[in-house]
Design a protein around this motif. Structure first.
Motif, mmCIF file in Angstrom:
data_model
loop_
_atom_site.group_PDB
_atom_site.id
_atom_site.type_symbol
_atom_site.label_atom_id
_atom_site.label_comp_id
_atom_site.label_asym_id
_atom_site.label_seq_id
_atom_site.Cartn_x
_atom_site.Cartn_y
_atom_site.Cartn_z
ATOM 1 N N TRP A 142 2.556 -5.833 7.488
ATOM 2 C CA TRP A 142 3.834 -6.160 7.179
ATOM 3 C C TRP A 142 4.542 -5.056 6.801
ATOM 4 C CZ3 TRP A 142 3.219 -10.848 3.330
ATOM 5 C CH2 TRP A 142 2.681 -11.942 3.768
ATOM 6 N N VAL A 143 5.802 -4.965 7.507
ATOM 7 C CA VAL A 143 6.807 -3.854 6.872
ATOM 8 C C VAL A 143 8.040 -4.794 6.386
ATOM 9 C CG1 VAL A 143 5.897 -2.038 8.194
ATOM 10 C CG2 VAL A 143 7.659 -3.331 9.081
ATOM 11 N N VAL A 144 8.551 -4.086 5.312
ATOM 12 C CA VAL A 144 9.709 -5.018 4.759
ATOM 13 C C VAL A 144 10.665 -3.770 4.325
ATOM 14 C CG1 VAL A 144 10.554 -6.271 2.712
ATOM 15 C CG2 VAL A 144 8.275 -6.569 3.662
ATOM 16 N N PRO A 145 12.032 -4.043 4.703
ATOM 17 C CA PRO A 145 12.889 -2.885 4.530
ATOM 18 C C PRO A 145 12.985 -2.778 2.785
ATOM 19 C CG PRO A 145 14.190 -4.596 5.967
ATOM 20 C CD PRO A 145 12.685 -5.058 5.319
ATOM 21 N N SER A 146 12.899 -1.768 2.266
ATOM 22 C CA SER A 146 12.743 -1.715 0.737
ATOM 23 C C SER A 146 14.181 -2.023 0.385
ATOM 24 C CB SER A 146 12.632 -0.119 0.453
ATOM 25 O OG SER A 146 11.561 0.494 1.050
ATOM 26 N N SER A 147 15.346 -2.003 1.170
ATOM 27 C CA SER A 147 16.422 -2.362 0.675
ATOM 28 C C SER A 147 16.671 -3.948 0.310
ATOM 29 C CB SER A 147 17.551 -2.111 1.548
ATOM 30 O OG SER A 147 17.581 -2.535 2.674
ATOM 31 N N GLN A 148 15.612 -4.746 0.870
ATOM 32 C CA GLN A 148 15.635 -6.099 0.810
ATOM 33 C C GLN A 148 14.988 -6.555 -0.591
ATOM 34 O OE1 GLN A 148 17.190 -8.444 2.779
ATOM 35 N NE2 GLN A 148 18.222 -6.418 3.158
ATOM 36 N N ILE A 149 14.138 -5.693 -1.041
ATOM 37 C CA ILE A 149 13.423 -6.151 -2.365
ATOM 38 C C ILE A 149 14.411 -6.065 -3.637
ATOM 39 C CG2 ILE A 149 11.569 -5.174 -3.845
ATOM 40 C CD1 ILE A 149 10.121 -4.476 -1.277
ATOM 41 N N CYS A 198 0.653 -1.223 -0.227
ATOM 42 C CA CYS A 198 -0.135 0.008 -0.024
ATOM 43 C C CYS A 198 0.863 1.358 -0.201
ATOM 44 C CB CYS A 198 -0.915 0.289 1.119
ATOM 45 S SG CYS A 198 -0.072 0.067 2.722
ATOM 46 N N GLY A 199 1.988 1.203 0.202
ATOM 47 C CA GLY A 199 2.885 2.368 0.152
ATOM 48 C C GLY A 199 4.208 2.189 1.004
ATOM 49 N N SER A 200 4.857 3.059 1.099
ATOM 50 C CA SER A 200 6.299 3.319 1.888
ATOM 51 C C SER A 200 6.365 4.214 2.987
ATOM 52 C CB SER A 200 7.150 3.085 0.780
ATOM 53 O OG SER A 200 7.128 4.404 0.240
ATOM 54 N N LEU A 201 7.325 4.018 3.846
ATOM 55 C CA LEU A 201 7.493 5.232 5.025
ATOM 56 C C LEU A 201 9.106 5.098 5.414
ATOM 57 C CD1 LEU A 201 7.461 3.457 7.658
ATOM 58 C CD2 LEU A 201 5.009 3.791 7.606
ATOM 59 N N HIS A 202 9.383 6.201 6.084
ATOM 60 C CA HIS A 202 10.577 6.153 6.699
ATOM 61 C C HIS A 202 10.554 5.713 8.222
ATOM 62 C CE1 HIS A 202 13.090 7.926 3.260
ATOM 63 N NE2 HIS A 202 12.001 8.467 3.048
ATOM 64 N N ALA A 203 11.458 4.986 8.777
ATOM 65 C CA ALA A 203 11.520 4.657 9.991
ATOM 66 C C ALA A 203 12.992 4.084 10.286
ATOM 67 C CB ALA A 203 10.378 3.383 10.422
ATOM 68 N N PRO A 204 13.152 4.309 11.703
ATOM 69 C CA PRO A 204 14.474 4.029 12.363
ATOM 70 C C PRO A 204 14.453 2.438 12.305
ATOM 71 C CG PRO A 204 13.244 4.978 14.078
ATOM 72 C CD PRO A 204 12.314 5.270 12.719
ATOM 73 N N ASP A 205 13.610 1.636 12.496
ATOM 74 C CA ASP A 205 13.802 0.043 12.756
ATOM 75 C C ASP A 205 12.245 -0.264 12.467
ATOM 76 O OD1 ASP A 205 12.513 0.338 15.029
ATOM 77 O OD2 ASP A 205 13.923 0.511 16.175
ATOM 78 N N ALA A 206 12.241 -1.739 12.425
ATOM 79 C CA ALA A 206 11.114 -2.285 12.300
ATOM 80 C C ALA A 206 10.027 -2.192 13.071
ATOM 81 C CB ALA A 206 11.439 -3.896 12.104
ATOM 82 N N ALA A 207 10.158 -2.085 14.465
ATOM 83 C CA ALA A 207 9.195 -1.827 15.466
ATOM 84 C C ALA A 207 8.588 -0.396 15.037
ATOM 85 C CB ALA A 207 9.798 -1.820 16.688
ATOM 86 N N MET A 208 9.214 0.582 14.800
ATOM 87 C CA MET A 208 8.778 1.724 14.906
ATOM 88 C C MET A 208 8.013 1.832 13.268
ATOM 89 S SD MET A 208 8.111 4.617 16.147
ATOM 90 C CE MET A 208 9.049 4.937 17.590
ATOM 91 N N ALA A 209 8.786 1.176 12.304
ATOM 92 C CA ALA A 209 7.973 1.094 11.066
ATOM 93 C C ALA A 209 6.604 0.620 11.212
ATOM 94 C CB ALA A 209 8.833 0.367 10.050
#
Lengths: 106, 263
Positions: free
Chosen positions: A64-71, A35-46
């Motif tokens: 679910w949140v996934v680091p964009s760099s992992q895609i 559904c979109g993306s956002l900036h966050a310091p880590d997974a919990a805050m994301a």
């Protein structure tokens, strides 16, 4: 640059948090959808921020949140060889069957 | 100001409800000030979502306060808007803690954690209120407060455990804020009446659980609460700090200028 030893790269240069991709499951039994993306310091805050930004209007039951760099994404330059050959292969679609109502999310 | 003020009366049950309602309302008003000013876009939305939850809680509580006042002899049932916008400063009964200026982000998240923890404990107990309406409000609000607490606590730990500057700001916030928390556990006649009638717990009944939860959080964040003196603030008796007048002027402006105005 006044600090030549500082980390370079896009995120570091702008002092930004890493980017996360957000997936929402609209209701039980359905898959999670991007559904979109956002900036966050880590997974919990994301996850918490995803709840605020993408699920505050009852959009979902799970996140679910996934680091964009992992895609790993396909190269837009490969679009012809990746996708065009499928254009004339209608027999690969299950459109020749009548589907029962109960599986209407297929 | 063109609209006359209302007088909600001195009934202890009404005062008990107004204290809770004003606690939520004034806290929300301060949080709303972050709209457009939070450090990141996502947190901007988070803080204003939180403020909206609190306004929802305040609406329910003020509505109930108006009804209870009427049941207990007030000539009319004041509605939520009258109670929110048409009282004089002395008739607002929020603890002083929530009317303090929003401060920096550290002060805001620390106050959020302190208030959300208190609210979570209060709503948990109010679910057993003899007032069925209040019990229902509590059941709904509890989920919201649990999230508020989690979100705020998360930030408190991050700031305490973050950079030297974030740690210093959090410790500063704690030094400034801590003495205002004494008021959250004061016993008085309004509380005694509520406890006796089964309307709700004494605020003092929350003290131990609140301190345990806050101590665990502050330990995790690596900051230390200062010693408290003996001075206890008096917002919930209607005697407010210098900041309250300005807050109310802004909050009441539209309703005073356009009486009965609605969206």
């Amino acid at each position: 640059m006044s600090t030549p030893t500082a980390p370079t790269g896009h995120d570091a240069a702008r002092n930004e948090w890493p980017l996360w991709e957000v997936f929402v499951r609209p209701k039980a039994g359905l898959e999670h959808k991007h559904c979109g993306s956002l900036h966050a310091p880590d997974a919990a805050m994301a996850l918490q921020l995803a709840r605020e930004v993408y699920a505050r209007r009852q959009e979902g039951t799970s996140l679910w949140v996934v680091p964009s760099s992992q895609i790993t994404a396909s190269d837009p330059g490969d679009r012809d060889i990746y996708f065009d050959p499928m254009e004339d292969k209608v027999y690969r679609h299950p459109t020749f069957y009548a589907l029962p109502e109960s599986v209407n999310h297929m | 100001m063109s609209t006359p003020s209302i007088q909600p009366g001195r009934d202890p049950a009404v005062q008990y409800l107004l204290r809770l309602g004003d606690f939520c309302l004034i806290h929300a008003q301060r949080l709303g000030e972050w709209c457009g000013h939070a450090p990141i876009l996502e947190e901007d939305i988070a803080l204003t979502n939180l403020a909206l939850d609190l306004i929802g809680q305040a609406r329910a509580l003020l509505t109930r306060a108006g009804q209870v006042g009427h049941e207990r002899g007030a000539p009319a049932a004041f509605d939520e808007d009258q109670l929110a916008f048409l009282r004089e400063e002395r008739d607002y009964l929020n603890p002083t803690l929530v009317e303090l200026p929003r401060g920096d982000f550290a002060f805001t998240v620390l106050r959020n954690a302190a208030v959300a923890t208190w609210m979570r404990l209060m709503w948990t107990r109010l679910q057993a209120s003899r007032d069925a309406e209040l019990a229902a409000i509590a059941a709904k609000a509890l989920k919201e407060s649990r999230y508020h607490e989690q979100h705020a606590a998360d930030w408190v730990v991050r700031l305490g455990d973050g950079t030297p500057e974030s740690h210093r700001r959090l410790q500063d916030a704690l030094d400034r804020l801590w003495r205002y928390t004494l008021e959250l556990f004061e016993a008085d006649a309004v509380d005694e009446a509520a406890a006796a009638s089964g309307l709700g717990p004494r605020w003092a009944d929350l003290r131990e659980d609140w301190h345990a939860a806050m101590q665990a959080l502050l330990d995790e964040a690596g900051v230390r609460a200062p010693a408290t003196g003996s001075h206890v603030t008096t917002g919930r008796r209607g005697v407010h700090s210098e900041h309250m007048g300005r807050l109310l002027a802004e909050m009441q402006h539209l309703q005073r200028a356009y009486p009965g105005g609605a969206w």
